[in-house]
Design an enzyme around this catalytic site. Structure first.
Site, PDB file in Angstrom:
ATOM      1  N   LYS A  35      75.692 -34.859 -24.343  1.00  0.00           N
ATOM      2  CA  LYS A  35      76.486 -33.722 -24.824  1.00  0.00           C
ATOM      3  C   LYS A  35      76.872 -32.757 -23.717  1.00  0.00           C
ATOM      4  O   LYS A  35      77.950 -32.184 -23.746  1.00  0.00           O
ATOM      5  CB  LYS A  35      75.745 -32.985 -25.935  1.00  0.00           C
ATOM      6  CG  LYS A  35      74.492 -32.276 -25.454  1.00  0.00           C
ATOM      7  CD  LYS A  35      73.722 -31.651 -26.612  1.00  0.00           C
ATOM      8  CE  LYS A  35      72.584 -30.810 -26.090  1.00  0.00           C
ATOM      9  NZ  LYS A  35      71.413 -30.834 -26.958  1.00  0.00           N
ATOM     10  N   ARG A 128      64.350 -24.216 -34.314  1.00  0.00           N
ATOM     11  CA  ARG A 128      65.738 -24.628 -34.455  1.00  0.00           C
ATOM     12  C   ARG A 128      65.735 -25.603 -35.632  1.00  0.00           C
ATOM     13  O   ARG A 128      65.333 -25.197 -36.714  1.00  0.00           O
ATOM     14  CB  ARG A 128      66.318 -25.212 -33.146  1.00  0.00           C
ATOM     15  CG  ARG A 128      67.858 -25.154 -33.155  1.00  0.00           C
ATOM     16  CD  ARG A 128      68.507 -25.690 -31.892  1.00  0.00           C
ATOM     17  NE  ARG A 128      68.443 -27.141 -31.810  1.00  0.00           N
ATOM     18  CZ  ARG A 128      68.946 -27.851 -30.799  1.00  0.00           C
ATOM     19  NH1 ARG A 128      69.540 -27.242 -29.788  1.00  0.00           N
ATOM     20  NH2 ARG A 128      68.854 -29.170 -30.789  1.00  0.00           N
TER      21      ARG A 128
HETATM   22  C1  LIG Z   1      70.363 -31.415 -26.382  1.00  0.00           C
HETATM   23  C2  LIG Z   1      69.308 -32.116 -27.124  1.00  0.00           C
HETATM   24  C3  LIG Z   1      68.382 -32.900 -26.438  1.00  0.00           C
HETATM   25  C4  LIG Z   1      68.370 -33.031 -24.925  1.00  0.00           C
HETATM   26  O1  LIG Z   1      67.812 -31.892 -24.330  1.00  0.00           O
HETATM   27  P1  LIG Z   1      67.650 -31.796 -22.740  1.00  0.00           P
HETATM   28  O2  LIG Z   1      66.893 -30.545 -22.531  1.00  0.00           O
HETATM   29  O3  LIG Z   1      69.029 -31.750 -22.173  1.00  0.00           O
HETATM   30  O4  LIG Z   1      66.919 -32.996 -22.289  1.00  0.00           O
HETATM   31  C5  LIG Z   1      67.434 -33.581 -27.176  1.00  0.00           C
HETATM   32  N1  LIG Z   1      67.388 -33.486 -28.516  1.00  0.00           N
HETATM   33  C6  LIG Z   1      68.256 -32.734 -29.221  1.00  0.00           C
HETATM   34  C7  LIG Z   1      68.133 -32.672 -30.695  1.00  0.00           C
HETATM   35  C8  LIG Z   1      69.240 -32.019 -28.547  1.00  0.00           C
HETATM   36  O5  LIG Z   1      70.094 -31.268 -29.248  1.00  0.00           O
END
Ligand SMILES: *Cc1c(COP(=O)(O)O)cnc(C)c1O
Length: 355
Positions: A35, A128
């Site tokens: 993302k 979250r």
């Molecule tokens: C963005 C995201 C990740 C990845 O997080 P990083 O800190 O970039 O490794 C993993 N799980 C979810 C649900 C996310 O939204």
């Protein structure tokens, strides 16, 4: 054309390979999170080439753009009811925390003659996404285990995202306990216990992570070479996969204090200034529409970013040893937020470099 972001594909590949080897050594598979770079095709291809367990993105349109890759696709953000059709069409697995959504996925998957994988999210305190309430979680697991068209593949948690909670062994124990309860109660085998993101990585390197934990979803370590529980550089990875370059369009001697009565700046804030006398100020053609100045650091350690507006960044180059001219470019390293915004801005050109 500037501004542009230089993307070092070899360094990115090194980062993914190093982490993959380390985590595979502890029997942990990886969902490669795309993302932050909007699922850029060349970077996503690295996840496919190095055979991670999946490409994971929060936006279904990003997963649609890599539909032709064989690798599994995971939707990271909880699906919107309004996008269920595409979720089933373009992702193999989604993360979920709402029974109403899971029911829609089940119906749509049956309609499309597919089996959609579901990972249930557990909120262990970061606040979250995910079920915080255990009874609700068990109800949802029961539904997900029984509904047709979907398969309950696992459980996951997300930490250090909203609440800043540092993953601990106790979180892992909770996750394992929940997984065991679901497996026993509903007589199923869960494929994934997904213990978080780049902030959970450090636990795997302490060799004390329970063997049941078998998946992490990693984005930031790959793009920044940093884990996110403590912000430490990860040994053997590159911190400079992405570099921003922008061009100087004005270079002049000007006062450090604005002249006249100070009201509002372009964004409604009231700016304050320190009088440093006359300075050499550069304007570079790049602004808030591309990146927030808090997320960039100049390669030239002797220059200071003073501020920015939509399309301009103002830099004090008085102390620099370089003899800058209009038309020269400045280079900046990028934090996670910086990478996110330059990759999202349509005004920033993407240039891939290979060594
Ligand atoms: C963005 C995201 C990740 C990845 O997080 P990083 O800190 O970039 O490794 C993993 N799980 C979810 C649900 C996310 O939204």
């Amino acid at each position: 054309m500037y501004p542009r972001v230089l993307i070092d594909l070899d360094k990115f590949k090194d980062n993914v390979q190093v982490i993959k080897n380390r985590l595979n050594n502890c029997d942990i598979g990886i969902f490669g999170v795309s993302k932050v770079f909007c699922c850029d095709i060349k970077l996503a291809e690295v996840f496919d080439d190095l055979q991670l367990d999946a490409i994971a993105d929060s936006r279904i349109e990003n997963l649609q753009s890599v539909n032709h890759f064989n690798i599994n696709k995971v939707l990271l953000r909880l699906p919107m009811h309004s996008e269920i059709k595409d979720v089933v069409k373009y992702s193999d697995i989604s993360l979920n925390s709402e029974i109403s959504t899971i029911k829609l996925l089940s119906n749509e998957a049956m309609r499309q003659n597919k089996t959609h994988g579901v990972i249930l999210m557990v909120d262990l305190g970061d606040l979250r996404e995910g079920c915080f309430d255990r009874a609700e979680l068990m109800n949802m697991a029961q539904a997900a285990a029984q509904l047709e068209g979907i398969k309950l593949l696992g459980i996951g948690t997300n930490l250090t995202c909203f609440g800043g909670i540092i993953p601990k062994q106790s979180h892992m124990d909770d996750l394992i306990e929940i997984s065991n309860e679901i497996q026993t109660k509903f007589n199923i085998k869960l494929k994934y216990i997904s213990a978080g993101n780049s902030s959970s990585y450090y636990l795997t390197q302490k060799q004390e992570l329970a063997k049941e934990i078998n998946n992490l979803r990693i984005g930031e370590i790959f793009v920044c070479g940093r884990e996110t529980a403590f912000g430490d550089a990860v040994e053997g990875t590159h911190q400079d996969v992405f570099t921003l370059e922008a061009e100087i369009v004005e270079l002049k001697q000007k006062p450090s204090m604005p002249v006249g009565e100070i009201g509002m700046d372009a964004f409604g804030g009231t700016p304050t200034f320190e009088d440093k006398g006359m300075m050499t100020r550069a304007i570079i053609a790049c602004g808030k529409q591309d990146v927030n100045i808090d997320n960039i650091t100049a390669y030239d350690k002797d220059i200071e970013i003073i501020g920015s507006s939509s399309d301009h960044i103002i830099v004090d180059v008085t102390a620099s040893k370089q003899n800058y001219k209009v038309g020269d470019t400045l280079k900046f390293s990028l934090s996670y937020g910086g990478i996110l915004s330059v990759m999202t801005s349509k005004y920033v050109n993407k240039k891939y470099i290979k060594n």
